[in-house]
Design an enzyme around this catalytic site. Sequence first.
Site, PDB file in Angstrom:
ATOM      1  N   GLY A   1       5.444   1.094 -28.492  1.00  0.00           N
ATOM      2  CA  GLY A   1       5.870   0.374 -27.294  1.00  0.00           C
ATOM      3  C   GLY A   1       7.261  -0.197 -27.456  1.00  0.00           C
ATOM      4  NE  ARG A   2       5.747  -5.283 -28.953  1.00  0.00           N
ATOM      5  CZ  ARG A   2       4.932  -6.154 -29.542  1.00  0.00           C
ATOM      6  NH1 ARG A   2       5.178  -7.454 -29.433  1.00  0.00           N
ATOM      7  NH2 ARG A   2       3.888  -5.741 -30.218  1.00  0.00           N
TER       8      ARG A   2
ATOM      9  N   GLY B   1     -23.647  -1.595 -21.687  1.00  0.00           N
ATOM     10  CA  GLY B   1     -23.513  -0.143 -21.603  1.00  0.00           C
ATOM     11  C   GLY B   1     -23.493   0.399 -20.179  1.00  0.00           C
TER      12      GLY B   1
ATOM     13  CG  ASP C   1      -4.864   0.554 -24.465  1.00  0.00           C
ATOM     14  OD1 ASP C   1      -6.053   0.624 -24.847  1.00  0.00           O
ATOM     15  OD2 ASP C   1      -3.989  -0.047 -25.107  1.00  0.00           O
TER      16      ASP C   1
ATOM     17  CB  THR D   1     -21.099  -2.823 -16.810  1.00  0.00           C
ATOM     18  OG1 THR D   1     -22.201  -3.551 -16.266  1.00  0.00           O
ATOM     19  CG2 THR D   1     -19.827  -3.223 -16.105  1.00  0.00           C
TER      20      THR D   1
ATOM     21  CE  LYS E   1      -6.628  -2.441 -26.985  1.00  0.00           C
ATOM     22  NZ  LYS E   1      -5.363  -2.187 -26.264  1.00  0.00           N
TER      23      LYS E   1
ATOM     24  CG  ASP F   1       2.518  -2.549 -23.612  1.00  0.00           C
ATOM     25  OD1 ASP F   1       1.592  -2.220 -22.861  1.00  0.00           O
ATOM     26  OD2 ASP F   1       2.477  -2.389 -24.839  1.00  0.00           O
TER      27      ASP F   1
END
Length: 231
Positions: free
Chosen positions: A207-208, A68, A61, A70, A63, A12
């Site tokens: 992540g961080r 459906g 990722d 598409t 999301k 990120d």
Amino acid sequence: MTAADKLIIALDLPAVADAEKIIDSLGNDGVFYKIGYQLLSIGGIDLAARLGTAGKKIFLDFKFHDIGATVERGVKSACRLGGDFLTVHAEPDVLKGAVAGRGDNPRLKILAVTVLTSLDQTALTRTGITTPLADLVLKRAEFAAEAGADGVVASAREAAAIKARFGDALEIVTPGVRPAGANADDQKRIVTPADAIHAGADFLVVGRPIINAPDPAAAARMIAAEIDGAG
Ligand code: C5P
């Protein structure tokens, strides 16, 4: 699988150059990388391809959340990126589309996002969802299993219940992981790496605590050691 294989590092970061700096400094301590929205439109796709060539595993990722048909077409296109994990939201039609789009691709696993780890019951209620959070996670995991998805993204707090109900049918990928004493940032349902593994998580997303650490490799090694000790 080694502990480092179970640690997914979330890239990120504001630019591919920043991500590459972290990847370089991680060296062999970085095995599995997650690319999300922040890099997606500014070179993240090419970065994913380069990571694949370098033998790294890739978590896309994205999301996806749409009708459906598409989602099916989107996942079919995403298959060409050569990733290992791809996220979609855990609704029956979305999941069915994703599984159909993945087709017989032997590598790409479809993961269903159950309830974001930045949400708690109060935040859910504000959106009009009054189902208890733990029940909602299980319901959405059930959608994933029924659709033939490979796993779920869920907090470690719900991992034990998911493992108990679905066993090895669903891989559990757990974000919201913080080593003891680390900053929670905006995460609400956090656990330590060891607790996440004990609860049944198969992979941890961090992540961080790694990308913002003064020494990302040392931070990754510390988390991997905790995973190892818990396994
Ligand atoms: O920096 P931090 O360790 O909190 O990053 C967690 C990562 O996992 C972020 O990239 C976030 O988008 C992702 N994630 C999450 N909760 C989910 C699904 C993904 O935090 N349910």
